[in-house]
Every structure is written in C-alpha cells, then in structure tokens.
Design a protein around this motif. Sequence first.
Motif, PDB file in Angstrom:
ATOM      1  N   ASP A   1       0.815  -1.222   0.000  1.00 40.89           N
ATOM      2  CA  ASP A   1       0.000   0.000   0.000  1.00 40.89           C
ATOM      3  C   ASP A   1       0.846   1.268   0.000  1.00 40.89           C
ATOM      4  O   ASP A   1       0.469   2.272  -0.582  1.00 40.89           O
ATOM      5  CB  ASP A   1      -0.945   0.012   1.206  1.00 40.89           C
ATOM      6  CG  ASP A   1      -2.027  -1.045   1.075  1.00 40.89           C
ATOM      7  OD1 ASP A   1      -2.343  -1.421  -0.074  1.00 40.89           O
ATOM      8  OD2 ASP A   1      -2.551  -1.501   2.111  1.00 40.89           O
ATOM      9  N   ASP A   2       2.032   1.240   0.634  1.00 43.35           N
ATOM     10  CA  ASP A   2       2.886   2.439   0.679  1.00 43.35           C
ATOM     11  C   ASP A   2       3.332   2.860  -0.711  1.00 43.35           C
ATOM     12  O   ASP A   2       3.278   4.024  -1.080  1.00 43.35           O
ATOM     13  CB  ASP A   2       4.163   2.175   1.493  1.00 43.35           C
ATOM     14  CG  ASP A   2       3.888   1.486   2.805  1.00 43.35           C
ATOM     15  OD1 ASP A   2       2.718   1.261   3.125  1.00 43.35           O
ATOM     16  OD2 ASP A   2       4.867   1.180   3.491  1.00 43.35           O
ATOM     17  N   ILE A   3       3.780   1.895  -1.502  1.00 44.37           N
ATOM     18  CA  ILE A   3       4.316   2.190  -2.831  1.00 44.37           C
ATOM     19  C   ILE A   3       3.192   2.454  -3.828  1.00 44.37           C
ATOM     20  O   ILE A   3       3.339   3.250  -4.742  1.00 44.37           O
ATOM     21  CB  ILE A   3       5.204   1.032  -3.318  1.00 44.37           C
ATOM     22  CG1 ILE A   3       6.366   0.857  -2.352  1.00 44.37           C
ATOM     23  CG2 ILE A   3       5.730   1.278  -4.718  1.00 44.37           C
ATOM     24  CD1 ILE A   3       7.228  -0.330  -2.623  1.00 44.37           C
ATOM     25  N   ALA A   4       2.031   1.822  -3.641  1.00 44.35           N
ATOM     26  CA  ALA A   4       0.931   1.983  -4.592  1.00 44.35           C
ATOM     27  C   ALA A   4       0.449   3.419  -4.666  1.00 44.35           C
ATOM     28  O   ALA A   4      -0.133   3.836  -5.665  1.00 44.35           O
ATOM     29  CB  ALA A   4      -0.223   1.052  -4.213  1.00 44.35           C
ATOM     30  N   SER A   5       0.699   4.209  -3.642  1.00 47.27           N
ATOM     31  CA  SER A   5       0.263   5.608  -3.668  1.00 47.27           C
ATOM     32  C   SER A   5       1.080   6.443  -4.645  1.00 47.27           C
ATOM     33  O   SER A   5       0.696   7.561  -4.975  1.00 47.27           O
ATOM     34  CB  SER A   5       0.353   6.206  -2.264  1.00 47.27           C
ATOM     35  OG  SER A   5       1.700   6.208  -1.829  1.00 47.27           O
ATOM     36  N   PHE A   6       2.201   5.935  -5.137  1.00 49.57           N
ATOM     37  CA  PHE A   6       3.027   6.675  -6.086  1.00 49.57           C
ATOM     38  C   PHE A   6       2.450   6.682  -7.492  1.00 49.57           C
ATOM     39  O   PHE A   6       2.863   7.451  -8.327  1.00 49.57           O
ATOM     40  CB  PHE A   6       4.444   6.103  -6.124  1.00 49.57           C
ATOM     41  CG  PHE A   6       5.243   6.437  -4.913  1.00 49.57           C
ATOM     42  CD1 PHE A   6       5.661   7.741  -4.698  1.00 49.57           C
ATOM     43  CD2 PHE A   6       5.565   5.471  -3.993  1.00 49.57           C
ATOM     44  CE1 PHE A   6       6.406   8.052  -3.576  1.00 49.57           C
ATOM     45  CE2 PHE A   6       6.306   5.778  -2.878  1.00 49.57           C
ATOM     46  CZ  PHE A   6       6.728   7.073  -2.659  1.00 49.57           C
ATOM     47  N   GLY A   7       1.540   5.790  -7.809  1.00 49.64           N
ATOM     48  CA  GLY A   7       0.962   5.738  -9.145  1.00 49.64           C
ATOM     49  C   GLY A   7       0.404   4.367  -9.432  1.00 49.64           C
ATOM     50  O   GLY A   7       0.569   3.432  -8.654  1.00 49.64           O
ATOM     51  N   ASP A   8      -0.283   4.251 -10.554  1.00 47.35           N
ATOM     52  CA  ASP A   8      -0.875   2.977 -10.947  1.00 47.35           C
ATOM     53  C   ASP A   8       0.121   2.186 -11.785  1.00 47.35           C
ATOM     54  O   ASP A   8       0.619   2.685 -12.794  1.00 47.35           O
ATOM     55  CB  ASP A   8      -2.144   3.219 -11.777  1.00 47.35           C
ATOM     56  CG  ASP A   8      -3.231   3.892 -10.962  1.00 47.35           C
ATOM     57  OD1 ASP A   8      -3.304   3.617  -9.750  1.00 47.35           O
ATOM     58  OD2 ASP A   8      -3.991   4.694 -11.539  1.00 47.35           O
ATOM     59  N   PRO A   9       0.399   0.928 -11.391  1.00 50.43           N
ATOM     60  CA  PRO A   9       1.295   0.115 -12.220  1.00 50.43           C
ATOM     61  C   PRO A   9       0.615  -0.250 -13.539  1.00 50.43           C
ATOM     62  O   PRO A   9      -0.579  -0.501 -13.583  1.00 50.43           O
ATOM     63  CB  PRO A   9       1.559  -1.123 -11.366  1.00 50.43           C
ATOM     64  CG  PRO A   9       0.463  -1.165 -10.371  1.00 50.43           C
ATOM     65  CD  PRO A   9      -0.029   0.228 -10.192  1.00 50.43           C
ATOM     66  N   LYS A  10       1.362  -0.238 -14.605  1.00 48.88           N
ATOM     67  CA  LYS A  10       0.857  -0.584 -15.928  1.00 48.88           C
ATOM     68  C   LYS A  10       1.335  -1.972 -16.324  1.00 48.88           C
ATOM     69  O   LYS A  10       2.428  -2.378 -15.969  1.00 48.88           O
ATOM     70  CB  LYS A  10       1.364   0.411 -16.977  1.00 48.88           C
ATOM     71  CG  LYS A  10       0.921   1.829 -16.752  1.00 48.88           C
ATOM     72  CD  LYS A  10      -0.517   1.985 -17.124  1.00 48.88           C
ATOM     73  CE  LYS A  10      -0.908   3.445 -17.024  1.00 48.88           C
ATOM     74  NZ  LYS A  10      -2.295   3.642 -17.304  1.00 48.88           N
ATOM     75  N   VAL A  11       0.510  -2.676 -17.076  1.00 54.95           N
ATOM     76  CA  VAL A  11       0.901  -3.970 -17.626  1.00 54.95           C
ATOM     77  C   VAL A  11       1.736  -3.699 -18.871  1.00 54.95           C
ATOM     78  O   VAL A  11       1.327  -2.972 -19.759  1.00 54.95           O
ATOM     79  CB  VAL A  11      -0.340  -4.821 -17.975  1.00 54.95           C
ATOM     80  CG1 VAL A  11       0.071  -6.103 -18.646  1.00 54.95           C
ATOM     81  CG2 VAL A  11      -1.158  -5.091 -16.732  1.00 54.95           C
ATOM     82  N   LYS A  12       2.926  -4.267 -18.906  1.00 51.99           N
ATOM     83  CA  LYS A  12       3.829  -4.074 -20.041  1.00 51.99           C
ATOM     84  C   LYS A  12       4.285  -5.424 -20.565  1.00 51.99           C
ATOM     85  O   LYS A  12       4.328  -6.409 -19.836  1.00 51.99           O
ATOM     86  CB  LYS A  12       5.068  -3.270 -19.614  1.00 51.99           C
ATOM     87  CG  LYS A  12       4.791  -1.826 -19.322  1.00 51.99           C
ATOM     88  CD  LYS A  12       4.460  -1.111 -20.599  1.00 51.99           C
ATOM     89  CE  LYS A  12       4.502   0.372 -20.427  1.00 51.99           C
ATOM     90  NZ  LYS A  12       4.363   1.070 -21.682  1.00 51.99           N
ATOM     91  N   CYS A  13       4.651  -5.453 -21.836  1.00 52.65           N
ATOM     92  CA  CYS A  13       5.141  -6.687 -22.451  1.00 52.65           C
ATOM     93  C   CYS A  13       6.662  -6.638 -22.583  1.00 52.65           C
ATOM     94  O   CYS A  13       7.225  -5.616 -22.931  1.00 52.65           O
ATOM     95  CB  CYS A  13       4.530  -6.879 -23.834  1.00 52.65           C
ATOM     96  SG  CYS A  13       2.791  -7.282 -23.775  1.00 52.65           S
ATOM     97  N   GLY A  14       7.275  -7.768 -22.297  1.00 51.65           N
ATOM     98  CA  GLY A  14       8.696  -7.941 -22.518  1.00 51.65           C
ATOM     99  C   GLY A  14       8.870  -9.115 -23.467  1.00 51.65           C
ATOM    100  O   GLY A  14       7.896  -9.603 -24.054  1.00 51.65           O
TER     101      GLY A  14
END
Length: 123
Positions: free
Chosen positions: A39-52
């Motif tokens: 929860d602490d880190i999630a406040s920095f922004g929404d993680p995006k799904v990316k392809c590698g």
Amino acid sequence: MKKIIAMFAAVVLSTTAVFADFSAGARAGVGINFFEFDDDIASFGDPKVKCGFTAAVFADIDIPVVEGLVFQPELVFARHVFALDEGVEIEITSNTLDLPLLLGYKIKAGDSFTIMPFKGCLE
C-alpha cells in the motif's frame, strides 16, 4: 557480451567432439509483466501492464554413458519492462542474460513423441 556468446559457442562446439549426438535450436517468447505493490508504494501511481520478451539459443547433447541422458546448455536473453503512471509515465527496463545448465532424460512416448524433464542450475 560478445565474449560470453563466443565462450558459449566454444563450449558447445568442443562438447560435440566428445559426445556423439548433438542438436541445437532457438526459441522466443513474449512475457506479460504484472507488478503488485504494498500500500505504501501503490500511492506513487498505478502500475501498468507491459510486455517484454525472451530469446534463447540452446544445444541438446546426448551423453552416451546413460541411454536417454541429455545435457542442455542455454543462453537466454530476457527483457522486462515496468511502468508507473504518475501523470507522467515512468518506464524502467531490465535486461538479463542467463546461462542455465540443464540435465534431462528422454522418455520415449511412441515413435514420434518424446518427453524430456530437466533439472538444472541457473548462474
């Protein structure tokens, strides 16, 4: 990186002189990267799904001492991409180069089908 690839090629080629049966191949794939945060880190922004992606070259070398025993060295390149959206998208890319050394056993399941379970180490 050129030294690593040259070393891998030298090991594979020198090993073929010792062992009787040898085959080589390549594979590639796409990886979808999902990241979860506390929860602490999630406040920095929404993680995006990316392809590698992943690309590998490998060799199957039969070991004549035991029928069906196979040594499979690989050289695997993988790219992982991570992104956050904080109003401005932040993207971090991670590239890895792995050299797994696998030992497997060929189990014949009919005339044209072989099952090959592997066990190995990754360094």
